[in-house]
Design an enzyme around this catalytic site. Structure first.
Site, short mmCIF file in Angstrom:
data_model
loop_
_atom_site.label_atom_id
_atom_site.label_comp_id
_atom_site.label_asym_id
_atom_site.label_seq_id
_atom_site.Cartn_x
_atom_site.Cartn_y
_atom_site.Cartn_z
N ARG A 82 21.16 -0.33 -4.23
CA ARG A 82 21.65 -1.59 -4.53
C ARG A 82 21.71 -2.58 -3.48
O ARG A 82 21.61 -3.87 -3.41
CB ARG A 82 23.00 -1.51 -5.48
CG ARG A 82 23.28 -2.81 -6.26
CD ARG A 82 24.28 -2.49 -7.23
NE ARG A 82 25.53 -2.05 -6.77
CZ ARG A 82 26.72 -1.66 -7.31
NH1 ARG A 82 26.59 -1.56 -8.56
NH2 ARG A 82 27.62 -1.01 -6.86
N LYS A 184 25.37 -7.90 -5.03
CA LYS A 184 26.78 -7.80 -4.83
C LYS A 184 27.01 -8.63 -3.42
O LYS A 184 26.98 -8.02 -2.28
CB LYS A 184 27.20 -6.20 -4.55
CG LYS A 184 28.60 -6.01 -5.20
CD LYS A 184 28.69 -4.49 -5.16
CE LYS A 184 30.07 -4.08 -5.62
NZ LYS A 184 30.63 -4.67 -6.85
C1 LIG Z 1 30.75 -4.09 -8.23
C2 LIG Z 1 30.61 -4.94 -9.71
C3 LIG Z 1 30.34 -4.25 -10.89
C4 LIG Z 1 30.86 -2.82 -11.12
O1 LIG Z 1 29.74 -1.82 -10.40
P1 LIG Z 1 30.06 -0.56 -10.23
O2 LIG Z 1 28.74 0.14 -9.51
O3 LIG Z 1 30.15 0.25 -11.47
O4 LIG Z 1 31.16 -0.11 -9.23
C5 LIG Z 1 30.50 -5.06 -11.95
N1 LIG Z 1 30.25 -6.31 -11.73
C6 LIG Z 1 30.35 -7.07 -10.63
C7 LIG Z 1 30.05 -8.49 -10.36
C8 LIG Z 1 30.43 -6.21 -9.69
O5 LIG Z 1 30.64 -6.79 -8.21
#
Ligand SMILES: *Cc1c(COP(=O)(O)O)cnc(C)c1O
Length: 341
Positions: A82, A184
């Site tokens: 990711r 992210k």
């Molecule tokens: C990090 C995040 C999540 C959750 O992702 P995980 O990989 O399950 O921790 C969901 N939504 C947003 C906007 C995020 O930044």
């Protein structure tokens, strides 16, 4: 290795400095070999790209102790992948996936004394991140970057059981169509701060964001994806290009199908159908699943049949199965559990 003297069950979700962190620098088109350091501070030029134009991305995952005393991480390869996608979207250099896994492994090993013991409910939160570090004043990507990983112990997300929360439909948007909602990046969080402070001031735990273009479809919250359970026990999750692909949510869908024999659907979810669902939950690394009891849309209340006292029965099964896999009580799918030591 002697554990630190920490009151593991009462530490909350805050930053606590640990002994070591990983640093690698990108300069003249290549990453250096990287390594651990004790210095928790980052010194940057006043004009660093990250400070001026927010060129920064991050990841979040956890290390924890299983019942048999091993320190493990949950699916770090997914975080590595990711982060590659996040880097590409913000014109940053890719930090190679195998190096990412090596970096988080080294950092956790070096801070093993801070990995909470089994049964405490606490975990060691791992924060990999990368930012543009050289001076940038004309708008363009930086030429130099720093990739870092630090860890901090965090307490159990739910103290005294997972109580359903009340959320509101937000009047703000989280992500634009064709924007950066699927990566992210810190910038997605900067713009969500006003929305979450507004929701909190009104007494809500979280925001439900709708799609920015039509405001008719469910997207996600500020930091967690939605799952819904239909009255005939199907697991439904919204599909959209502007949702951050949660690793927890993807794992839950797999568990639903392969371990619990439930039907799953990843598709557009109209806000209008939310009133017909039996259960609702928010998924992310921090809480795994946080049950939602009520959704308020400008004064109109949608009360999920699962109520305000407990997780819904299907949500609970999903939660128990996934956390059972994480903790080693239930056999994990191949490659999900990465042993650190
Ligand atoms: C990090 C995040 C999540 C959750 O992702 P995980 O990989 O399950 O921790 C969901 N939504 C947003 C906007 C995020 O930044």
């Amino acid at each position: 290795m002697e554990k630190k003297q920490i009151d593991w069950s009462n530490i909350g979700f805050g930053y606590m400095q640990t002994d070591k962190r990983y640093v690698s620098n990108y300069k003249e088109g290549r990453w250096d070999e990287g390594g651990l350091t004790s210095d928790a501070n980052v010194v940057l030029n006043e004009c660093a790209g990250v400070l001026q134009y927010a060129q920064t991305i991050f990841e979040g995952l956890k290390a924890y102790t299983t019942e048999d005393g091993r320190i493990v991480m949950f699916r770090p390869d997914m975080n590595a992948k990711r982060m590659v996608n996040s880097a590409k979207r913000l014109e940053m250099p890719v930090f190679p996936e195998e190096r990412f896994i090596d970096a988080v492994t080294q950092t956790v090993k070096a801070n093993a004394a801070y990995v909470p013991p089994y049964g405490s409910g606490a975990t060691l939160y791992i924060r990999p991140y990368m930012f543009g570090s050289n001076p940038v004043i004309g708008v363009k990507p930086a030429d130099e970057y720093q990739f870092r990983v630090f860890t901090t112990p965090v307490g159990p997300y739910f103290k005294g059981g997972a109580k359903p929360i009340v959320i509101k439909v937000s009047d703000f948007d989280r992500a634009a169509p064709h924007g950066t909602g699927h990566i992210k990046a810190g910038l997605n969080y900067a713009m969500s701060l006003h929305a979450i402070m507004t929701a909190h001031a009104e007494g809500f735990a979280e925001n439900m964001y709708l799609d920015a273009a039509t405001r008719t479809k469910v997207e996600e919250t500020g930091g967690a994806n939605f799952i819904f359970i239909t009255k005939d026990n199907k697991v439904v999750t919204p599909k959209s290009d502007s949702i951050l692909p949660s690793i927890t949510r993807r794992s839950i869908l797999y568990v639903a199908e392969k371990y619990l024999g439930l039907e799953t659907e990843e598709r557009e979810v109209c806000f209008d159908e939310v009133k017909d669902f039996a259960e609702c939950g928010l998924c992310g690394t921090a809480a795994v699943i946080s049950p939602v009891g009520k959704i308020v849309d400008h004064g109109t209340e949608i009360c999920l049949p699962s109520g305000m006292d407990d997780m819904g029965p299907v949500t609970k099964k999903l939660y128990e199965t996934l956390t059972g896999i994480q903790m080693g009580h239930i056999e994990a799918p191949e490659g999900w559990i990465k042993v650190v030591e």
